[in-house]
Scaffold this active site. Structure first.
Site, mmCIF file in Angstrom:
data_model
loop_
_atom_site.group_PDB
_atom_site.id
_atom_site.type_symbol
_atom_site.label_atom_id
_atom_site.label_comp_id
_atom_site.label_asym_id
_atom_site.label_seq_id
_atom_site.Cartn_x
_atom_site.Cartn_y
_atom_site.Cartn_z
ATOM 1 N N SER A 555 -2.674 -2.265 -2.396
ATOM 2 C CA SER A 555 -1.225 -2.068 -2.263
ATOM 3 C C SER A 555 -0.646 -3.206 -1.450
ATOM 4 C CB SER A 555 -0.939 -0.734 -1.563
ATOM 5 O OG SER A 555 0.424 -0.633 -1.197
ATOM 6 N N TYR A 568 -1.926 5.894 5.103
ATOM 7 C CA TYR A 568 -2.016 5.249 3.783
ATOM 8 C C TYR A 568 -2.194 3.741 3.920
ATOM 9 C CZ TYR A 568 -0.628 3.718 -0.909
ATOM 10 O OH TYR A 568 -0.595 3.125 -2.151
#
Length: 678
Positions: A555, A568
């Site tokens: 990501s 996350y």
């Protein structure tokens, strides 16, 4: 509208082709003769409908039929130049075609056009070939069928074989068919129903005779230690051996594999005569074109250790390659096609089963089906007599036939990921599903792994049949579940080339609201899960010795400090560094490890649909339905990132154009300056 005669032919063909013991995939051909109106003259014209080159009886449609003018086909007798030049007759059939379109005529067209019967079947049934390959096949034919079925000595398929069968039909008007030495059967009838009845009668009569008069032990005495392993142990051994065997079978070019461990195969390998029979090879031309002239046979019992079997397989593989090159050199003429590779297409492992190989899963599976036919043929021939296939020189003439070479040359260029076997985690939706879809479109075999088995199987079904994709359940946080997914991949397709660590989830919370359980869950799925998948996959990749790819869907958050996202983003940073670490460690094995850093992918995302999207929208103070637009507006390119954009990056990273790239993270974020890599 389909001509009624052609429609009846298609229906008959589909019925005959539905049973693999009657004829093999893409093997055999059928025909019918009838009339249509010539659109040029307005007069009736007699036509021949016949299965075209490369078609399959079981799935035959009108498009698979060649349609020829019968008078012109039969007129070719007048220009036939003889056996030494009969390959020229295939091109001559093009000048007899009626109308446009339709399939290309095959080498067997002469058989159907020259035999004076309205309907003709040429098939490769196990029972018929058993008689055709018996040492005393001609005498057996007379004994079993009397004068109703006549013997035709071996002759390579072509115009002369058509003339031979036509002459027999003319001399024996009461006959219903022939046994073609070393090859198969041909039958005929006045109607489509009669031709099919006669074909089935020949097959059933041959099988009944084998059952009644055959020896009960055609493969000899049982071999101690060669009996089948129990199913669970057999599958465990297959998983251990498959990557090694695939690597050996892919020495010249990459192959996809297929495992067959049916009773017929295991029984054959458990008896004393299997080494002798396997060395004789197959006989029917359709068989050894798929299976190669003979298989590689592991000459160790099932009780040997994996290490002993692997070492012996490596030695046998080198010996097989030398033997195949010698076979080629013995028979190749100055104008023969170049050798196509010396690796085996079939590898037999006592107690475990048969590994077969091809340029795609269907080809690998069909090669196994053909060798299973060959085992049944050997059983029948040995039960009645002695198995005596056509000689080696004739096998070579067909394997390296100029017409076969031309057929291979007409195949389309392989797609970028042809022969590659991919496992994608979290692939039932969103990015994972888009990646799996793209890889399958590029020619890969794909295993869709997901927590939800039904969704995984449904996503796989959308990509095609099990020759293209399968769905498996996989909780990537559990070692046993990860290993089971890897094992399923190896058993389904023979090995593994490409892993995409995509499984993920997110809980969007600020630091003080993030619980230890939140932290552990996200790290278990993404950091630990990716580690477990990569470790299990690496064992297979190293055993194969064929290199490979591992891709992490990380990501932009791996490098960008977004708000309220501690767990996350931290686990994404963990994944990003795993890419670098594994690129260094696995590089010596030819394995590339790369990552993709997307921006938030809203559309189709399982993560966003599960509440993440609502939380992120709340963080940014916007309606959830506007989240994709919001992400797009904060990028340099002002574009929303879609699952397909991420899939494109995976395809490029694992394709042929970036063969020298490893340890790279590719941003797929439409340009987020704060996430630029430094």
């Amino acid at each position: 509208m389909t001509n009624p005669t052609a429609a009846a032919l298609i229906a008959r063909s589909n019925r005959l082709g539905a049973d693999p013991t009657t004829t093999n995939y893409a093997g055999g051909n059928t025909s019918a003769k009838g009339t249509e109106t010539d659109p040029v003259t307005g007069e009736p014209v007699e036509l021949l409908w016949v299965k075209g080159s490369g078609g399959d009886l079981g799935t035959l449609t009108e498009a698979g039929l060649a349609v020829l003018r019968l008078d012109r086909v039969r007129a070719l007798r007048n220009v036939y130049p003889g056996v030494e030049r009969e390959d020229e007759m295939v091109a001559a059939f093009d000048h007899t075609l009626f109308g446009t379109g339709g399939a290309a005529p095959s080498i067997d067209t002469a058989m159907h056009g020259l035999v004076d019967a309205p309907h003709v079947d040429h098939l490769h049934p196990d029972a018929g070939i058993a008689v055709a390959t018996a040492a005393d096949g001609e005498a057996l034919t007379q004994r079993i069928f009397g004068d109703r079925v006549l013997w035709v000595p071996w002759r390579r398929p072509g115009f002369q074989l058509g003339l031979d069968i036509a002459a027999i039909k003319e001399r024996h008007p009461d006959a219903v068919g022939t046994i073609l030495g070393g090859h198969g059967i041909t039958a005929w009838g006045a109607t489509s129903e009669e031709a099919e009845t006669n074909s089935r009668w020949i097959i059933d009569t041959a099988q009944a005779y084998i059952d009644e008069h055959g020896r009960p032990d055609p493969f000899g005495a049982p071999l101690p230690g060669y009996e089948p392993l129990p199913e669970a142990e057999r599958r465990t051994r297959a998983v251990a051996l498959a990557p090694v065997i695939r690597g050996l079978a892919s020495h010249d070019r990459p192959m996809v594999g297929h495992l067959t461990d049916t009773d017929d195969v295991l029984d054959f390998l458990a008896h004393a005569e299997h080494p002798r029979l396997a060395a004789l090879g197959t006989s029917c031309p359709d068989h050894f074109l798929r299976t190669k002239v003979k298989p590689l046979v592991l000459d160790l019992p099932a009780t040997a250790t994996v290490e002993e079997q692997v070492a012996r397989l490596r030695d046998l593989h080198e010996a097989y390659r030398e033997d195949y090159r010698a076979y080629y050199d013995r028979h190749a003429t100055a104008d023969a096609p170049a050798i196509r590779g010396a690796d085996p297409a079939v590898v037999l492992v006592p107690g475990v089963g048969m590994f077969s190989y091809g340029a795609d899963k269907q080809t690998a599976r069909v090669a196994g089906e053909f060798y299973l036919n060959a085992i049944r043929v050997m059983r029948g021939a040995e039960a009645l007599s002695t198995y005596a296939p056509i000689d080696e020189a004739e096998k070579f003439r067909i394997e390296y036939w100029a017409l076969e070479e031309a057929k291979l040359a007409r195949r389309p260029k392989p797609r970028s990921h042809a022969t590659r076997i991919a496992l994608v985690t979290g692939a039932a939706s969103g990015i994972g599903k888009a990646v799996a879809t793209r890889l399958a479109a590029d020619g890969a075999c794909v295993v869709i792994a997901d927590l939800d088995l039904q969704k995984a199987q449904a996503a796989a079904a959308e990509l095609g049949g099990t020759d293209v994709a399968i769905g498996v359940a996989a909780n990537v946080t559990e070692e046993d579940a990860v290993q089971a997914a890897i094992d399923a991949t190896v058993l389904a397709f023979g090995g593994l080339d490409l892993v995409v660590n995509n499984a993920g989830l997110s809980l969007s919370k600020p630091l003080l609201e993030t619980t230890a359980a939140d932290w552990d869950l996200q790290h278990d799925v993404m950091a630990k899960g990716s580690f477990l998948v990569s470790r299990a996959a690496a064992r297979v990749l190293i055993d194969q010795g064929m290199g490979g790819d591992v891709v992490y869907i990380s990501s932009k958050n791996a490098v960008f400090a977004g708000p309220n996202n501690i767990a996350y983003s931290a686990t994404k940073a963990d994944q990003a560094h795993q890419v670098r670490l594994l690129a260094v460690e696995l590089g010596e094995h030819g394995v590339k490890v790369n990552g993709v850093n997307p921006d938030g992918v809203v559309r189709g995302s399982g993560i966003f649909a599960s509440g993440w999207g609502a939380n992120r929208a709340k963080t940014y103070g916007i309606p959830e339905e506007d989240l994709g637009k919001f992400y797009a507006q904060r990028t340099i390119l002002k574009r929303e990132v879609l699952p397909e954009n991420v899939a494109n990056a995976v395809a490029v990273l694992t394709g042929p154009d970036l063969s020298h790239t490893t340890g790279l993270h590719v941003p797929v974020d439409a340009g987020v300056a704060a996430a630029f890599l430094r």
